[in-house]
Write a protein that holds these residues in place. Sequence first.
Motif, mmCIF file in Angstrom:
data_model
loop_
_atom_site.group_PDB
_atom_site.id
_atom_site.type_symbol
_atom_site.label_atom_id
_atom_site.label_comp_id
_atom_site.label_asym_id
_atom_site.label_seq_id
_atom_site.Cartn_x
_atom_site.Cartn_y
_atom_site.Cartn_z
ATOM 1 N N LYS A 338 60.907 61.100 -9.685
ATOM 2 C CA LYS A 338 62.067 59.929 -8.534
ATOM 3 C C LYS A 338 61.454 60.257 -6.958
ATOM 4 O O LYS A 338 61.501 61.553 -6.617
ATOM 5 N N GLY A 339 61.498 59.379 -6.388
ATOM 6 C CA GLY A 339 62.079 59.335 -4.524
ATOM 7 C C GLY A 339 63.278 59.565 -4.787
ATOM 8 O O GLY A 339 64.458 60.169 -5.207
ATOM 9 N N VAL A 340 63.982 60.240 -3.277
ATOM 10 C CA VAL A 340 64.493 60.326 -3.043
ATOM 11 C C VAL A 340 65.411 59.014 -3.236
ATOM 12 O O VAL A 340 64.879 57.967 -2.624
ATOM 13 N N PRO A 341 67.181 59.597 -3.969
ATOM 14 C CA PRO A 341 67.622 57.813 -4.092
ATOM 15 C C PRO A 341 67.974 57.215 -3.089
ATOM 16 O O PRO A 341 68.662 57.393 -1.757
ATOM 17 N N ILE A 342 67.555 55.954 -2.508
ATOM 18 C CA ILE A 342 68.455 55.493 -1.293
ATOM 19 C C ILE A 342 68.825 54.069 -2.023
ATOM 20 O O ILE A 342 68.648 53.390 -2.482
ATOM 21 N N PHE A 343 69.376 53.531 -0.660
ATOM 22 C CA PHE A 343 69.993 52.375 -0.796
ATOM 23 C C PHE A 343 69.043 51.175 0.525
ATOM 24 O O PHE A 343 68.428 51.737 1.845
ATOM 25 N N PHE A 344 68.400 49.828 0.134
ATOM 26 C CA PHE A 344 67.904 48.703 0.960
ATOM 27 C C PHE A 344 68.476 47.619 0.783
ATOM 28 O O PHE A 344 68.917 46.804 -0.127
#
Length: 490
Positions: A338-344
């Motif tokens: 997984k990557g960094v949990p981000i919001f977009f």
Amino acid sequence: MIEQAQLRIYKFANSKMRNCKMAIGKLFIGRKVRELRQANHATQAQFADKIGISTSYLNQIENNQRPISAAVLLALAEKFGIDIAELSSGQNDRLLSALTEALSDPLFEQYSPSLQELKLVTQNAPGLAHALIDCHQAYRRNSEQLASYDDRFGGAAPNETTSYDEVRDFFHFVDNYIHELDVEAENLAAELKLGEGDNHAALSACLERRYGVRVVRGEAGDEAIRRFDPASRILTISRYAAAPTRDFQLAVQIAQMHAAPKIEQVLKQAGFRTEEAVEICRLGLENYFAGALVLPYRTFHQAARELRHDVELLAARFGASLEQVCHRLSTLQRPGLKGVPIFFARIDRAGNITKRHSAARLQFARFGAACPLWNAHQAFEMPGRIIRQLAETPDGVRYLCVATQVNKGSVGFRASQPSYALALGCEISYADQFVYADGLDLNNRAAYDPIGISCRICERTKCTSRAVPPLKRKLVVDHRLRNAVPYEIE
């Protein structure tokens, strides 16, 4: 080496526990622990012995009678190789946010569930939570349609979910990651050697060699970005399309031909209620495959870490647009990598959120506009610049927020060029992995702007930017006193 690795895991586990306590209290993940035990075909006694706790303690954890400790999280990570971040956040946060917003409606004014009650429902009976959210959405649509009724009745039935909303919820609750398509796209990208030379030439050659499709440039007056004629096997791409758009549209055409069987399988499993929803989702899945093809998972994931999520450098390295890069960052949810949990989110000038996804605890409102204090709105005032913001939501969680303004559409003086703000960010515990955190005082509480999700569910009582009162809160009007907001919130 082993002791150092264990120490890092332990520190991370404690960090996750602290973050969760700050945001939503103690960590209750009984259903996930039970599913992990059942997947390993173990009894409670066997599983408890494996992770070094008593059977009674495990029973209490599985029934959400006691929170899970950092030590137990560490044991789960060591014994079963699970992702602690995956256990402690993700779909439950999105479901909890959606359920909380639904129950804030005045319809439920006689019932105010505690946070613990809501967590028990979302963790132990997620199907029930989804059903309640669906019922509330139908009620909202019914109310809105009746309010605008003007002698004739048209469009969808009042209690029918719109196809667009149904598809948007589908992507929302699968964490914006479709494993089968992502892996298939990554394998094809490696086969075509994308990223090692001229992507446009490689994509065009793939279409011609494998599918007999010839790529041509559109005529000067042709407004279509992409047009495919199945009879002549000619794919026409707008002569004015930017290179990232041009390559993406080639990838979409490949998705339609190469990934069709897997896309149909996903659509069948989704169980949409209308053919319109199926077609809208098919388009979304084709776009998903195209994004995964031009930005293959492992290569992009590694580059994001190396470049510390500098979206401009990522766009330059992969020959992609800023929006394609930001959107792809929000899909890095592959189990075990997984990557960094981000919001977009993508927001238009009117404040409408036209794209949204959050792998972080920040969840976007399903109804109404975004918080006016969010820096995404300021991006329109500073075109071409990337602006930063440290923000804190009412639940105490802090975020690094990044926003920039982009134009879309055709080129030319008379062409329409819609303007959007692209917004992304992460919880502050991940900020060191973003170049945009450099130089910011992350430990200074005063540096964080108070933001909310939307005014209708925001609990802040002294916000001068409030557009509408919060639901389920009593208003007090003092005719002898006038502040920035003409009422007090009790």
